[in-house]
Design an enzyme around this catalytic site. Structure first.
Site, PDB file in Angstrom:
ATOM      1  CG  HIS A  92      -1.889  -1.137   1.276  1.00 25.40           C
ATOM      2  ND1 HIS A  92      -2.457  -1.604   2.440  1.00 25.40           N
ATOM      3  CD2 HIS A  92      -2.416  -1.900   0.280  1.00 25.40           C
ATOM      4  CE1 HIS A  92      -3.277  -2.606   2.169  1.00 25.40           C
ATOM      5  NE2 HIS A  92      -3.267  -2.818   0.866  1.00 25.40           N
TER       6      HIS A  92
HETATM    7  C1  LIG Z   1      -0.081  -7.564  -4.591  1.00 26.75           C
HETATM    8  C2  LIG Z   1      -1.006  -6.452  -4.186  1.00 26.75           C
HETATM    9  C3  LIG Z   1      -2.100  -6.736  -3.361  1.00 26.75           C
HETATM   10  C4  LIG Z   1      -2.963  -5.710  -2.990  1.00 26.75           C
HETATM   11  N1  LIG Z   1      -4.125  -6.023  -2.320  1.00 26.75           N
HETATM   12  C5  LIG Z   1      -5.066  -5.067  -2.145  1.00 26.75           C
HETATM   13  C6  LIG Z   1      -6.361  -5.395  -1.658  1.00 26.75           C
HETATM   14  O1  LIG Z   1      -6.686  -6.557  -1.414  1.00 26.75           O
HETATM   15  N2  LIG Z   1      -7.264  -4.388  -1.513  1.00 26.75           N
HETATM   16  C7  LIG Z   1      -6.948  -3.093  -1.790  1.00 26.75           C
HETATM   17  O2  LIG Z   1      -7.788  -2.219  -1.582  1.00 26.75           O
HETATM   18  N3  LIG Z   1      -5.717  -2.756  -2.252  1.00 26.75           N
HETATM   19  C8  LIG Z   1      -4.803  -3.712  -2.471  1.00 26.75           C
HETATM   20  N4  LIG Z   1      -3.597  -3.384  -3.029  1.00 26.75           N
HETATM   21  C9  LIG Z   1      -3.288  -1.963  -3.264  1.00 26.75           C
HETATM   22  C10 LIG Z   1      -4.042  -1.338  -4.432  1.00 26.75           C
HETATM   23  O3  LIG Z   1      -4.263  -2.273  -5.462  1.00 26.75           O
HETATM   24  C11 LIG Z   1      -3.245  -0.138  -4.929  1.00 26.75           C
HETATM   25  O4  LIG Z   1      -3.066   0.778  -3.874  1.00 26.75           O
HETATM   26  C12 LIG Z   1      -3.923   0.619  -6.062  1.00 26.75           C
HETATM   27  O5  LIG Z   1      -4.248  -0.261  -7.102  1.00 26.75           O
HETATM   28  C13 LIG Z   1      -2.977   1.721  -6.551  1.00 26.75           C
HETATM   29  O6  LIG Z   1      -3.563   2.400  -7.623  1.00 26.75           O
HETATM   30  P1  LIG Z   1      -2.746   3.481  -8.466  1.00 26.75           P
HETATM   31  O7  LIG Z   1      -3.703   4.024  -9.456  1.00 26.75           O
HETATM   32  O8  LIG Z   1      -2.076   4.405  -7.552  1.00 26.75           O
HETATM   33  O9  LIG Z   1      -1.597   2.653  -9.183  1.00 26.75           O
HETATM   34  P2  LIG Z   1      -1.670   1.350 -10.079  1.00 26.75           P
HETATM   35  O10 LIG Z   1      -3.002   0.696  -9.971  1.00 26.75           O
HETATM   36  O11 LIG Z   1      -0.487   0.542  -9.723  1.00 26.75           O
HETATM   37  O12 LIG Z   1      -1.576   1.900 -11.559  1.00 26.75           O
HETATM   38  C14 LIG Z   1      -0.449   2.488 -12.126  1.00 26.75           C
HETATM   39  C15 LIG Z   1      -0.445   2.151 -13.595  1.00 26.75           C
HETATM   40  O13 LIG Z   1       0.451   3.006 -14.269  1.00 26.75           O
HETATM   41  C16 LIG Z   1       1.228   2.255 -15.166  1.00 26.75           C
HETATM   42  N5  LIG Z   1       2.479   2.980 -15.357  1.00 26.75           N
HETATM   43  C17 LIG Z   1       3.419   3.239 -14.432  1.00 26.75           C
HETATM   44  N6  LIG Z   1       4.417   3.968 -14.949  1.00 26.75           N
HETATM   45  C18 LIG Z   1       4.101   4.179 -16.243  1.00 26.75           C
HETATM   46  C19 LIG Z   1       4.743   4.856 -17.310  1.00 26.75           C
HETATM   47  N7  LIG Z   1       5.921   5.482 -17.141  1.00 26.75           N
HETATM   48  N8  LIG Z   1       4.133   4.872 -18.528  1.00 26.75           N
HETATM   49  C20 LIG Z   1       2.941   4.260 -18.708  1.00 26.75           C
HETATM   50  N9  LIG Z   1       2.295   3.592 -17.730  1.00 26.75           N
HETATM   51  C21 LIG Z   1       2.867   3.557 -16.505  1.00 26.75           C
HETATM   52  C22 LIG Z   1       1.393   0.922 -14.476  1.00 26.75           C
HETATM   53  O14 LIG Z   1       1.764  -0.101 -15.369  1.00 26.75           O
HETATM   54  C23 LIG Z   1       0.022   0.724 -13.873  1.00 26.75           C
HETATM   55  O15 LIG Z   1      -0.863   0.100 -14.767  1.00 26.75           O
HETATM   56  C24 LIG Z   1      -2.701  -4.377  -3.404  1.00 26.75           C
HETATM   57  C25 LIG Z   1      -1.608  -4.101  -4.216  1.00 26.75           C
HETATM   58  C26 LIG Z   1      -0.778  -5.130  -4.626  1.00 26.75           C
HETATM   59  C27 LIG Z   1       0.389  -4.811  -5.530  1.00 26.75           C
END
Ligand SMILES: Cc1cc2nc3c(=O)[nH]c(=O)nc-3n(C[C@H](O)[C@H](O)[C@H](O)COP(=O)(O)OP(=O)(O)OC[C@H]3O[C@@H](n4cnc5c(N)ncnc54)[C@H](O)[C@@H]3O)c2cc1C
Length: 543
Positions: A481
């Site tokens: 997280h």
């Molecule tokens: C293994 C795991 C288990 C988890 N379990 C839970 C759970 O059970 N419940 C819960 O609520 N949360 C859980 N989480 C946390 C939650 O999923 C994340 O906090 C949330 O998805 C983060 O969202 P975000 O939009 O910040 O980033 P992300 O969803 O990680 O999205 C970022 C995106 O940007 C893309 N990206 C990055 N850099 C670039 C670039 N330079 N160019 C183009 N694309 C790029 C990536 O490929 C990715 O697709 C978990 C996370 C993980 C990894």
């Protein structure tokens, strides 16, 4: 792959460009393209493919091994965890981390969001957050004061616990005085029971499925995958587009309105720094011209530190990959393959909840994820998986340790340099020590009498607080997280303001988990989706 042709508009000019199709970026792609007048481009580094490994809830553990949907970062050694670095999985591909997460649906406590507002972010208090949580939600229990129905994000109950050890944990918790609770999103956290999940009909209801796929047919949405954004194009302190690398070739797309960075807590600050937005001295180390000196970029990294309390089981009615259990595992796969039945239709961590480290604590400060498995090293310890046991992974809800993300070098294809700084603050260790003691108490209750075998971690030789603290430092991990590296606020270390606009640069916002100023007492997917919803509303209102 490109859904819809970028060349449609001649110079690949869009109104909005979103970098990253994860929990926040996927929501933005849907909401901004809802009005057919908006030409929206979503750039995602990962592939467009889906897979049975993504859609099958019970396949969660596979992502710890498979590269395709996971950046698989590793952090730098932390002094607080005996100089150990930590495995940091992050989702890659449409849906981002919501495609590989454990699907637990929690939001935390109202005070978490009221704190954000108090930190200089008007409009981010719980009242506002709750409206947006409800807007996204399609809860199978229907709408009420705390829940929405009819939204895009499917939220469901556990149909049943598939292993005896799960019901035993819930019963033992009650025997130890922890109340039964199956609803963790009505602002009452304390209790142990079944979580709700982003799962529908035995399939993962991630952001890809719920937000991106329904929008793909829109002609005004262009989704470019296998496209790694390498630089934000900035002219006169105004973001005008994105440079990205696809199959070895550099390309550009341009935005007439805004660029929104949604790359997640590790990649968003990396992209800002590569584009010259960050601490001037830090950028100088890599010969990157500073466009705007913004000290807070990459700072304020927060993560939930966690320790697993693991016991072996005297019985074989949990989950194990032991040879003697292979017939059961095969049956489960057949059940799922034939009719989406059996435990694979669900997340592995159906049971859990919140406890208080002491009676003086007002809002629970420890979250628990329980599995009827002997679990170690992110599920990568096969010796453990081959045995029978049970694990309660407990984490500090509002930790005080703070880390940072910086550049490894100026190469956009290098992983960012991650310093989690886990257990830097003694408060975090203290809460985990108290949690270990509470878990031992729960495991000693009559409900477990036929099951409890040997204490595997921390191990019964660790008894005094000092000894347990030593064991915590030796084994602590985290629960995926990370937040805070482009925090919103109005202080010197803020990266975005309360409208998520990057300070000092026009037409540029960050919207993802990185903008959270402080960690909430929840899993971070639903809160990040909420951030995506709010960002979309603010962007559309400005237009
Ligand atoms: C293994 C795991 C288990 C988890 N379990 C839970 C759970 O059970 N419940 C819960 O609520 N949360 C859980 N989480 C946390 C939650 O999923 C994340 O906090 C949330 O998805 C983060 O969202 P975000 O939009 O910040 O980033 P992300 O969803 O990680 O999205 C970022 C995106 O940007 C893309 N990206 C990055 N850099 C670039 C670039 N330079 N160019 C183009 N694309 C790029 C990536 O490929 C990715 O697709 C978990 C996370 C993980 C990894």
């Amino acid at each position: 792959m490109i859904f819809n042709l970028t060349e449609l508009w001649g110079k690949a000019m869009f109104d909005y460009i979103i970098v990253g199709g994860g929990s926040a970026g996927g929501v933005l792609a849907n909401r901004l393209s809802k009005d057919s007048k908006n030409k929206v481009c979503l750039i995602e580094a990962g592939s467009a493919d889906s897979s049975i490994l993504v859609s099958t809830p019970g396949a969660f553990g596979a992502h710890m091994f498979v590269n395709k949907f996971n950046w698989k970062f590793n952090s730098q050694p932390d002094a607080g965890t005996e100089s150990r670095g930590h495995f940091c999985p992050r989702g890659k591909g449409l849906g981002g981390s919501s495609s590989i997460n454990a699907m637990v649906y929690t939001r935390g406590h109202s005070s978490d969001y009221d704190k954000w507002e108090a930190l200089g972010n008007p409009g981010w208090g719980f009242k506002d957050a709750l409206r947006l949580f409800k807007k996204s939600e399609d809860n199978e229990n229907g709408a009420d004061e705390y829940h929405g129905a009819g939204g895009l994000l499917s939220v469901s109950n556990v149909d049943k616990n598939y292993y005896k050890l799960e019901d035993i944990f819930i019963k033992a918790a009650q025997e130890a005085g922890v109340p039964l609770r199956n609803e963790f999103n009505n602002n009452e956290l304390e209790g142990i029971g079944n979580y709700q999940f982003t799962i529908k009909n035995g399939q993962r209801a991630g952001v890809r499925k719920c937000f991106i796929e329904p929008a793909l047919k829109r002609e005004n949405l262009t989704v470019i995958t296998d496209a790694h954004a390498t630089k934000i194009l900035i002219e006169n302190k105004k973001a005008v587009g994105i440079q990205y690398q696809q199959h070895g070739t550099f390309k550009e797309v341009h935005a007439s309105q805004e660029v929104i960075v949604s790359g997640g807590a590790f990649n968003s600050p990396q992209l800002l720094m590569l584009s010259g937005i960050g601490d001037k001295d830090e950028l100088a180390k890599f010969d990157i011209d500073c466009v705007f000196d913004l000290k807070g970029v990459g700072k304020n990294l927060q993560e939930h530190p966690a320790i697993s309390v693991v016991f072996s089981s005297l019985k074989t009615d949990g989950y194990s990959l032991a040879l003697g259990s292979l017939a059961k595992r095969t049956k489960e796969m057949i059940q799922f393959g034939l009719g989406k039945r059996g435990p694979l239709r669900h997340s592995v961590t159906r049971v859990g909840g919140y406890i208080k480290s002491s009676d003086d604590v007002e809002v629970p400060d420890i979250q628990i994820h329980y599995v009827p498995i002997m679990f170690d090293d992110h599920g990568r310890n096969f010796d453990c998986l081959m045995q029978h046991g049970f694990t309660a992974e407990l984490n500090v809800c509002r930790p005080k340790s703070v880390g940072h993300v910086t550049l490894r070098n100026a190469n956009p294809n290098s992983d960012p340099l991650i310093n989690l700084n886990l257990l830097d603050d003694p408060y975090d260790v203290d809460v985990l020590v108290k949690g270990v003691k509470k878990l031992r108490e729960i495991y000693s209750m009559p409900a477990y009498s036929k099951h409890t075998g040997e204490e595997i971690f921390p191990g019964k030789e660790y008894q005094t607080d000092e000894e347990i603290a030593q064991a915590v430092r030796a084994k602590a991990e985290h629960v995926y997280h990370p937040i805070g590296t482009c925090k919103m606020g109005n202080d010197d270390m803020a990266v975005v303001d309360a409208s998520l606009k990057v300070i000092g640069i026009e037409s540029l916002r960050v919207a993802d988990a990185s903008v959270m100023p402080s960690l909430i007492s929840a899993n971070t997917n639903a809160p990040t989706i909420m951030i995506g919803e709010k960002a979309a509303e603010m962007i559309l209102a400005d237009a």
